[in-house]
Design an enzyme around this catalytic site. Sequence first.
Site, short mmCIF file in Angstrom:
data_model
loop_
_atom_site.label_atom_id
_atom_site.label_comp_id
_atom_site.label_asym_id
_atom_site.label_seq_id
_atom_site.Cartn_x
_atom_site.Cartn_y
_atom_site.Cartn_z
N LYS A 54 0.81 -1.22 0.00
CA LYS A 54 0.00 0.00 0.00
C LYS A 54 0.85 1.28 0.00
O LYS A 54 0.39 2.35 -0.41
CB LYS A 54 -0.92 0.02 1.22
CG LYS A 54 -2.04 -1.00 1.18
CD LYS A 54 -3.15 -0.58 0.24
CE LYS A 54 -4.39 -1.46 0.39
NZ LYS A 54 -5.49 -1.01 -0.48
N SER A 304 1.39 -9.71 -0.67
CA SER A 304 1.02 -8.30 -0.59
C SER A 304 1.18 -7.66 0.78
O SER A 304 1.28 -6.44 0.88
CB SER A 304 -0.42 -8.11 -1.06
OG SER A 304 -1.32 -8.87 -0.26
#
Length: 405
Positions: A54, A304
């Site tokens: 992110k 991720s």
Amino acid sequence: MPFDVTLSDVEAAAARIAGAVPQTPFVHSETLSQKLGAEVWLKFENLQFTASFKERGALNKLLALTPDERARGVIAASAGNHAQGLAYHARRTGVDATIVMPTTTPNLKVERVREHGARVVLHGGGFAEAAAEMTRLAREEGLTIVHPFDDPFIIAGQGTATLEMLKAVPGLDTLAVPIGGGGLIAGATVVARALKPDMRIIGVQSEIFPGMARAVERFDGAPMAGSSVAEGIAVLEPGQITRRIVREGVDEIAVVGEDSIEEAIALLLGIEKTLCEGAGAAGIAAMLARPELFAGRKVGVILSGGNIDTRVLVAVLQRHLTRAGRMVRIRAELPDNPGALARLTAVVAAAGGNIYELRHERLAATSRAKESSVTLDVELRDPTDLPVLMDRLEAEAFRVRRGEF
């Protein structure tokens, strides 16, 4: 149909964030390749400073703000990785950040965001109420909203991970990418379709939150009830920009069960010695659940994120041992006299079993008057040790049976 985001946008994002967001390792896993029947390459985005990809989109968005927007500050609604990534890079770039979080957000996550210098506003019992407050504050205070996934600059930033992957290993022919709101896979799709049009792109969602799969008509089942261990992709409603890109550019969305996600977490920790949250392990979960999609292919898997609650991790690992047959439950009836319990545990120890938990009940309805009932949760060195252990217990005149968790 052209995408809302282009390869040039991703390349511009890569130039903006260069030096501030590390290019994480992208390495071949020999053991996972052998186990999963494909050539597996892992992109370790869980090694970013805030343990999530992110950061890429957040920083790209911050660096693309106008001078006026920078001066007024930014705002986001998030209880997860987006909040940490935005707060961290906002402080680095001198932009005031406000993060609206539900009042139910664990205090540890709230404190992490505050440590990065953001103003935290706790509001509402869930994300929808927090998002509504974010919109109100943005309007009232003139703040710029930084959406977690449905923003071209966010998508372009997330796409830089795939750009790094294809530059490092041009021979990749398949991508396995987790999907929540769709920012990561949208960025991956933009890059892959521009550089390798024939690449197979497979998204991954939990069967509890198949929002994108349903939105693009790749899954017609109803969401299952309950909460997901992959909270990072537990998104009810995907973005509008992201769903357009996914609909046009993604080959398949694998909707996987929670058991597969849990096994993937344990597998990555055991084999690669890397800690992934549920969303981070989703690509490996898809390879476990849908091996036919990946067999014999050269697969790039994006890990991720790595922000997983310690209690959840412990539960996942214990359940993994149970599924693997290394944690077993044994119910035994033994004479209710001194030394019987000590004799029972000695037999377990001699067989190499480690007693994880023991419950001794003298009043169990299933026991005889001169017996007591014992339930043992035993960790074994190998599942094949169980028959030997049961035989030894029976040889000592204990009445035993396999119990269920």
